[in-house]
Design a protein around this motif. Sequence first.
Motif, PDB file in Angstrom:
ATOM      1  N   TYR A  69      -5.315  33.315  23.280  1.00  0.00           N
ATOM      2  CA  TYR A  69      -4.038  32.734  23.722  1.00  0.00           C
ATOM      3  C   TYR A  69      -4.228  31.400  24.435  1.00  0.00           C
ATOM      4  CZ  TYR A  69      -2.232  37.406  22.727  1.00  0.00           C
ATOM      5  OH  TYR A  69      -1.886  38.583  22.116  1.00  0.00           O
ATOM      6  N   ASN A  70      -5.439  31.135  24.932  1.00  0.00           N
ATOM      7  CA  ASN A  70      -5.685  29.873  25.623  1.00  0.00           C
ATOM      8  C   ASN A  70      -5.587  28.661  24.682  1.00  0.00           C
ATOM      9  OD1 ASN A  70      -6.563  30.781  28.425  1.00  0.00           O
ATOM     10  ND2 ASN A  70      -7.973  31.945  27.141  1.00  0.00           N
ATOM     11  N   GLY A  71      -5.802  28.882  23.393  1.00  0.00           N
ATOM     12  CA  GLY A  71      -5.778  27.772  22.450  1.00  0.00           C
ATOM     13  C   GLY A  71      -4.518  27.691  21.617  1.00  0.00           C
ATOM     14  N   GLN A  72      -3.549  28.574  21.879  1.00  0.00           N
ATOM     15  CA  GLN A  72      -2.340  28.618  21.065  1.00  0.00           C
ATOM     16  C   GLN A  72      -1.190  27.867  21.728  1.00  0.00           C
ATOM     17  OE1 GLN A  72      -1.482  32.777  20.500  1.00  0.00           O
ATOM     18  NE2 GLN A  72      -3.298  33.145  19.251  1.00  0.00           N
ATOM     19  N   THR A  73      -0.383  27.209  20.894  1.00  0.00           N
ATOM     20  CA  THR A  73       0.860  26.595  21.345  1.00  0.00           C
ATOM     21  C   THR A  73       1.959  26.973  20.360  1.00  0.00           C
ATOM     22  OG1 THR A  73      -0.387  24.701  22.216  1.00  0.00           O
ATOM     23  CG2 THR A  73       2.004  24.452  22.030  1.00  0.00           C
ATOM     24  N   TYR A  74       3.097  27.388  20.890  1.00  0.00           N
ATOM     25  CA  TYR A  74       4.245  27.740  20.065  1.00  0.00           C
ATOM     26  C   TYR A  74       5.369  26.747  20.324  1.00  0.00           C
ATOM     27  CZ  TYR A  74       1.728  32.044  19.175  1.00  0.00           C
ATOM     28  OH  TYR A  74       0.764  32.944  18.787  1.00  0.00           O
ATOM     29  N   TRP A  75       6.031  26.338  19.227  1.00  0.00           N
ATOM     30  CA  TRP A  75       6.986  25.238  19.282  1.00  0.00           C
ATOM     31  C   TRP A  75       8.366  25.650  18.792  1.00  0.00           C
ATOM     32  CZ3 TRP A  75       5.016  20.495  21.005  1.00  0.00           C
ATOM     33  CH2 TRP A  75       3.607  20.389  21.043  1.00  0.00           C
ATOM     34  N   LEU A  76       9.390  25.118  19.443  1.00  0.00           N
ATOM     35  CA  LEU A  76      10.766  25.201  18.967  1.00  0.00           C
ATOM     36  C   LEU A  76      11.106  23.810  18.441  1.00  0.00           C
ATOM     37  CD1 LEU A  76      12.833  27.579  19.078  1.00  0.00           C
ATOM     38  CD2 LEU A  76      13.891  26.378  21.000  1.00  0.00           C
ATOM     39  N   SER A  77      11.189  23.680  17.118  1.00  0.00           N
ATOM     40  CA  SER A  77      11.314  22.376  16.474  1.00  0.00           C
ATOM     41  C   SER A  77      12.733  22.193  15.923  1.00  0.00           C
ATOM     42  CB  SER A  77      10.280  22.247  15.349  1.00  0.00           C
ATOM     43  OG  SER A  77      10.294  20.957  14.784  1.00  0.00           O
ATOM     44  N   VAL A  78      13.449  21.180  16.423  1.00  0.00           N
ATOM     45  CA  VAL A  78      14.865  20.969  16.100  1.00  0.00           C
ATOM     46  C   VAL A  78      15.007  19.778  15.162  1.00  0.00           C
ATOM     47  CG1 VAL A  78      17.161  20.540  17.048  1.00  0.00           C
ATOM     48  CG2 VAL A  78      15.491  21.866  18.371  1.00  0.00           C
ATOM     49  N   ASN A  79      15.702  20.000  14.038  1.00  0.00           N
ATOM     50  CA  ASN A  79      15.965  18.909  13.105  1.00  0.00           C
ATOM     51  C   ASN A  79      17.201  18.147  13.565  1.00  0.00           C
ATOM     52  OD1 ASN A  79      17.481  18.091  10.237  1.00  0.00           O
ATOM     53  ND2 ASN A  79      15.280  17.720  10.279  1.00  0.00           N
ATOM     54  N   LEU A  80      17.030  16.883  13.924  1.00  0.00           N
ATOM     55  CA  LEU A  80      18.105  16.090  14.505  1.00  0.00           C
ATOM     56  C   LEU A  80      19.206  15.781  13.500  1.00  0.00           C
ATOM     57  CD1 LEU A  80      15.930  13.617  16.615  1.00  0.00           C
ATOM     58  CD2 LEU A  80      17.007  15.749  17.343  1.00  0.00           C
ATOM     59  N   TYR A  81      18.825  15.432  12.277  1.00  0.00           N
ATOM     60  CA  TYR A  81      19.802  15.049  11.263  1.00  0.00           C
ATOM     61  C   TYR A  81      20.768  16.193  10.944  1.00  0.00           C
ATOM     62  CZ  TYR A  81      21.793  13.622   6.779  1.00  0.00           C
ATOM     63  OH  TYR A  81      22.658  13.314   5.757  1.00  0.00           O
ATOM     64  N   SER A  82      20.284  17.440  10.994  1.00  0.00           N
ATOM     65  CA  SER A  82      21.134  18.590  10.673  1.00  0.00           C
ATOM     66  C   SER A  82      22.319  18.707  11.608  1.00  0.00           C
ATOM     67  CB  SER A  82      20.310  19.887  10.720  1.00  0.00           C
ATOM     68  OG  SER A  82      19.330  19.895   9.711  1.00  0.00           O
ATOM     69  N   GLU A  91      26.133  12.439   9.998  1.00  0.00           N
ATOM     70  CA  GLU A  91      26.733  11.122   9.786  1.00  0.00           C
ATOM     71  C   GLU A  91      25.844   9.996  10.300  1.00  0.00           C
ATOM     72  OE1 GLU A  91      27.762  12.362  13.916  1.00  0.00           O
ATOM     73  OE2 GLU A  91      27.633  13.317  11.943  1.00  0.00           O
ATOM     74  N   SER A  92      24.730  10.360  10.964  1.00  0.00           N
ATOM     75  CA  SER A  92      23.826   9.362  11.538  1.00  0.00           C
ATOM     76  C   SER A  92      22.858   8.828  10.495  1.00  0.00           C
ATOM     77  CB  SER A  92      23.033   9.969  12.694  1.00  0.00           C
ATOM     78  OG  SER A  92      22.112  10.932  12.201  1.00  0.00           O
ATOM     79  N   ARG A  93      22.106   7.816  10.879  1.00  0.00           N
ATOM     80  CA  ARG A  93      21.097   7.221   9.997  1.00  0.00           C
ATOM     81  C   ARG A  93      19.697   7.722  10.317  1.00  0.00           C
ATOM     82  NH1 ARG A  93      22.916   0.813   9.517  1.00  0.00           N
ATOM     83  NH2 ARG A  93      25.031   1.213   8.660  1.00  0.00           N
ATOM     84  N   LEU A  94      19.616   8.786  11.054  1.00  0.00           N
ATOM     85  CA  LEU A  94      18.309   9.359  11.385  1.00  0.00           C
ATOM     86  C   LEU A  94      17.605   9.847  10.126  1.00  0.00           C
ATOM     87  CD1 LEU A  94      19.364  11.494  14.477  1.00  0.00           C
ATOM     88  CD2 LEU A  94      17.823   9.525  14.538  1.00  0.00           C
ATOM     89  N   PRO A  95      16.271   9.730  10.082  1.00  0.00           N
ATOM     90  CA  PRO A  95      15.533  10.299   8.944  1.00  0.00           C
ATOM     91  C   PRO A  95      15.769  11.808   8.857  1.00  0.00           C
ATOM     92  CG  PRO A  95      14.118   8.864  10.263  1.00  0.00           C
ATOM     93  CD  PRO A  95      15.380   9.046  11.043  1.00  0.00           C
ATOM     94  N   LYS A  96      15.993  12.313   7.660  1.00  0.00           N
ATOM     95  CA  LYS A  96      16.297  13.731   7.486  1.00  0.00           C
ATOM     96  C   LYS A  96      15.128  14.629   7.897  1.00  0.00           C
ATOM     97  CE  LYS A  96      19.677  13.091   3.792  1.00  0.00           C
ATOM     98  NZ  LYS A  96      20.058  13.429   2.398  1.00  0.00           N
ATOM     99  N   TRP A  97      13.909  14.092   7.871  1.00  0.00           N
ATOM    100  CA  TRP A  97      12.724  14.897   8.153  1.00  0.00           C
ATOM    101  C   TRP A  97      12.322  14.891   9.624  1.00  0.00           C
ATOM    102  CZ3 TRP A  97       9.477  11.550  10.457  1.00  0.00           C
ATOM    103  CH2 TRP A  97       9.563  10.199  10.097  1.00  0.00           C
TER     104      TRP A  97
END
Length: 340
Positions: free
Chosen positions: A228-241, A245-251
Amino acid sequence: MIKTGNVERKDSSGISPFQHSRYCLATHMKKPLLILILLLPFFSSMAQKKVPFSTIPDTTIQSRVWILSGATTALYGAGLAALNTAWYKGYPREGFHFFNDMGEWNQVDKTGHIFSAYFIGKYSREMWRWSGLPRKKQIWIGGLSGFAYQSVVEVLDGYSSEWGFSWGDMGANAIGSALLISQELAWNEQRIQLKFSAHPQNYDDPVLQHKADQLFGTTFWERTLKDYNGQTYWLSVNLYSFRKESRLPKWLNIAVGYGSQGMIGGRDNTWTDEHGIYHDYSQLRRVRQFYLSPDVDFTKIPTRKKGVKVIFQVLNMLKFPAPTFEINSKGNMKLHAVYF
């Protein structure tokens, strides 16, 4: 036709009642038979029509349902067998029992349960698209499969002397499945995804190294799974979703991560070894770490190649290495040029 003794009576047309009945039956059957004959070419063409293997059908294909059911059962069985070897090997077993581990490993293990249930459910749901089942059935079958698999693992824990059946783990499993199912039902996509990253830990102290080998294993895969000392867990949010209507990259995603270091035991850094020697490493502080970093949603990168789409789906479980801002429970802040 009515028989009285050996006499057969007929009506004025010369047709007996029996013959008349057969005539009426034949007359009534001609129309449906004629329609059936006319429709035979249509049914024949429908039976011969095949949906290409890689195509997602609009209607349920029962043969695919059976294939996916069998494949899922086989994969889960193989996964449980592998886990039984990698995780429980060398640990004693006992009768089924409960265990409260909410205070262990700075809850990194609970985050791992959330991720595992989400990850299994996510790719199971993607597989079930191929069956053509109604959308909600795909979501519930796929989404709950992660919870079901993790529940079996929890039962296995219940027979291990080192662990036990944990309601905390079960709650984490439910959160992972709920995160997946709720987004599919609400948006028909995963705007907020769970991701994983890991890096090997160095234990320079020979005593710590020995203890780490006992706890986390010695191979790369064992360390990735257990340390567990080497693990990282992420909550990754897609901004364009959220702002289409924005010009943000979809990825483009923004990810918030959680990890911890300095843990050589579940609750503290003291233990008695196999020789009866007591070791106190309380000076090794157990530190919670929080991260903020840009990320990539590979599934938003356009491609027409189905093989590449599959690769992108698999890559999407991992956090993309990127510059990362860290703040920890000691109040220290750090900027990593690249963090994974």
